[in-house]
Design an enzyme around this catalytic site. Structure first.
Site, PDB file in Angstrom:
ATOM      1  N   ASP A  67       0.836  -1.191   0.083  1.00 54.93           N
ATOM      2  CA  ASP A  67       0.083   0.040  -0.231  1.00 54.93           C
ATOM      3  C   ASP A  67       1.018   1.353  -0.018  1.00 54.93           C
ATOM      4  O   ASP A  67       2.256   1.266   0.242  1.00 54.93           O
ATOM      5  CB  ASP A  67      -0.887  -0.182   1.146  1.00 54.93           C
ATOM      6  N   ASN A 136      -7.462  -0.413  13.644  1.00 54.85           N
ATOM      7  CA  ASN A 136      -8.691  -0.359  13.583  1.00 54.85           C
ATOM      8  C   ASN A 136      -9.014  -1.898  12.959  1.00 54.85           C
ATOM      9  O   ASN A 136      -9.868  -2.008  12.525  1.00 54.85           O
ATOM     10  CB  ASN A 136      -9.195   0.579  12.905  1.00 54.85           C
TER      11      ASN A 136
HETATM   12  N1  GLP Z   1      -0.714   1.136   6.211  1.00 53.57           N
HETATM   13  C1  GLP Z   1       0.059   0.196   7.055  1.00 53.57           C
HETATM   14  C2  GLP Z   1      -0.296  -1.090   7.034  1.00 53.57           C
HETATM   15  O1  GLP Z   1       0.374  -1.456   5.677  1.00 53.57           O
HETATM   16  C3  GLP Z   1       0.310  -1.709   8.272  1.00 53.57           C
HETATM   17  O2  GLP Z   1       0.442  -3.048   7.857  1.00 53.57           O
HETATM   18  C4  GLP Z   1      -0.713  -1.505   9.179  1.00 53.57           C
HETATM   19  C5  GLP Z   1       0.168  -1.820  10.594  1.00 53.57           C
HETATM   20  O3  GLP Z   1       1.182  -0.897  10.847  1.00 53.57           O
HETATM   21  P1  GLP Z   1       2.390  -1.416  12.020  1.00 53.57           P
HETATM   22  O4  GLP Z   1       2.969  -2.517  11.562  1.00 53.57           O
HETATM   23  O5  GLP Z   1       3.093  -0.002  11.952  1.00 53.57           O
HETATM   24  O6  GLP Z   1       1.522  -1.219  13.146  1.00 53.57           O
HETATM   25  O7  GLP Z   1      -1.019  -0.180   9.294  1.00 53.57           O
HETATM   26  C6  GLP Z   1      -0.425   0.797   8.340  1.00 53.57           C
HETATM   27  O8  GLP Z   1      -1.396   2.114   8.358  1.00 53.57           O
END
Ligand code: GLP
Length: 244
Positions: A67, A136
């Site tokens: 993403d 979320n």
């Molecule tokens: N867009 C990213 C995701 O690709 C990621 O996997 C998720 C968890 O992030 P984190 O690993 O920093 O908790 O949220 C983010 O917003």
């Protein structure tokens, strides 16, 4: 889905890297999706060690990004592209021809989604799709309410994502939209993998894996996916009511 719980973040990360290594041994030309964020850093470090030690070869595979924040410049330290290059691709000198990432500054973002969809379809689908989970319950930037049957698409960011997402940036940054692989990609991936660590993820992990399957919690789709591997550290697993 199969849930595995590890003592700590490093052990979970190593297990995730082991899955990547196994995948590459079985199919050297695999198409593998990596997420960005805090969760995959340890896994990527272990994959780098395996490659440097000659345990795995990365010359035939192809990497795709999960993403990106719409409008984000790739030089911004909070961009997913910047993360993947600095934490992985640059460290192994992976050739650009082996990397496909969203261009979140494309003039036509819908066409950009189509480009990515067509690329994955032409490759015969994703062999392994690794995702983290948002606070979320989002996967990639598939926010609560996103239909399960979408391929790559644009998303309006949920307020939780906008707030939590600030952790990736040095300065407060306006985040409004995302561009992301869809949950249909996860459904069709030969091996979908979720990695999650830390007590802050414990409640949403339980909701996603033990709660009702609903678009309100995008990660609940994993309950529908028999091939899915869920890798958690003990803290992220600490509120699991039962091992689904
Ligand atoms: N867009 C990213 C995701 O690709 C990621 O996997 C998720 C968890 O992030 P984190 O690993 O920093 O908790 O949220 C983010 O917003």
């Amino acid at each position: 889905m199969k849930i595995s719980i590890y003592n700590n973040y490093d052990k979970m990360s190593r297990a995730a890297a082991d899955l990547v290594a196994e995948q590459l041994v079985n199919k050297p030309d695999s198409l593998i999706c990596f997420p960005s964020g805090e969760s995959p850093t340890g896994m990527l470090q272990h994959v780098i060690s395996y490659a440097n030690a000659g345990k795995i070869k990365l010359d035939k595979c192809h990497f795709i990004g999960l993403d990106e924040w719409v409008g984000m410049d790739e030089t911004n330290e909070g961009s997913c592209k910047h993360y993947l290059y600095t934490n992985f691709f640059n460290k192994l000198n992976i050739n650009d021809s082996q990397i496909t990432l969203f261009n979140a500054k494309a003039d036509d973002l819908k066409a950009e989604c189509e480009r990515i969809n067509n690329f994955i379809a032409k490759k015969g689908g994703l062999d392994m799709m690794i995702v983290g989970i948002g606070m979320n319950g989002h996967l990639g930037l598939n926010e609560p309410g996103t239909p399960f049957n979408l391929y790559a698409h644009l998303s309006e960011l949920d307020p939780v994502t906008v707030t939590v997402g600030q952790k990736y940036f040095k300065q407060e940054t306006r985040l409004t939209q995302g561009i992301t692989l869809g949950l249909q990609h996860l459904t069709e991936a030969k091996i979908p993998v979720l990695i999650a660590s830390g007590s802050k993820k414990a409640s949403i992990i339980n909701e996603a894996l033990n709660g009702q399957i609903s678009t309100d919690v995008p990660a609940s789709i994993l309950q529908n996916l028999p091939a899915a591997r869920i890798l958690l550290d003990e803290d992220a697993a600490s509120e699991l009511e039962h091992l689904a």
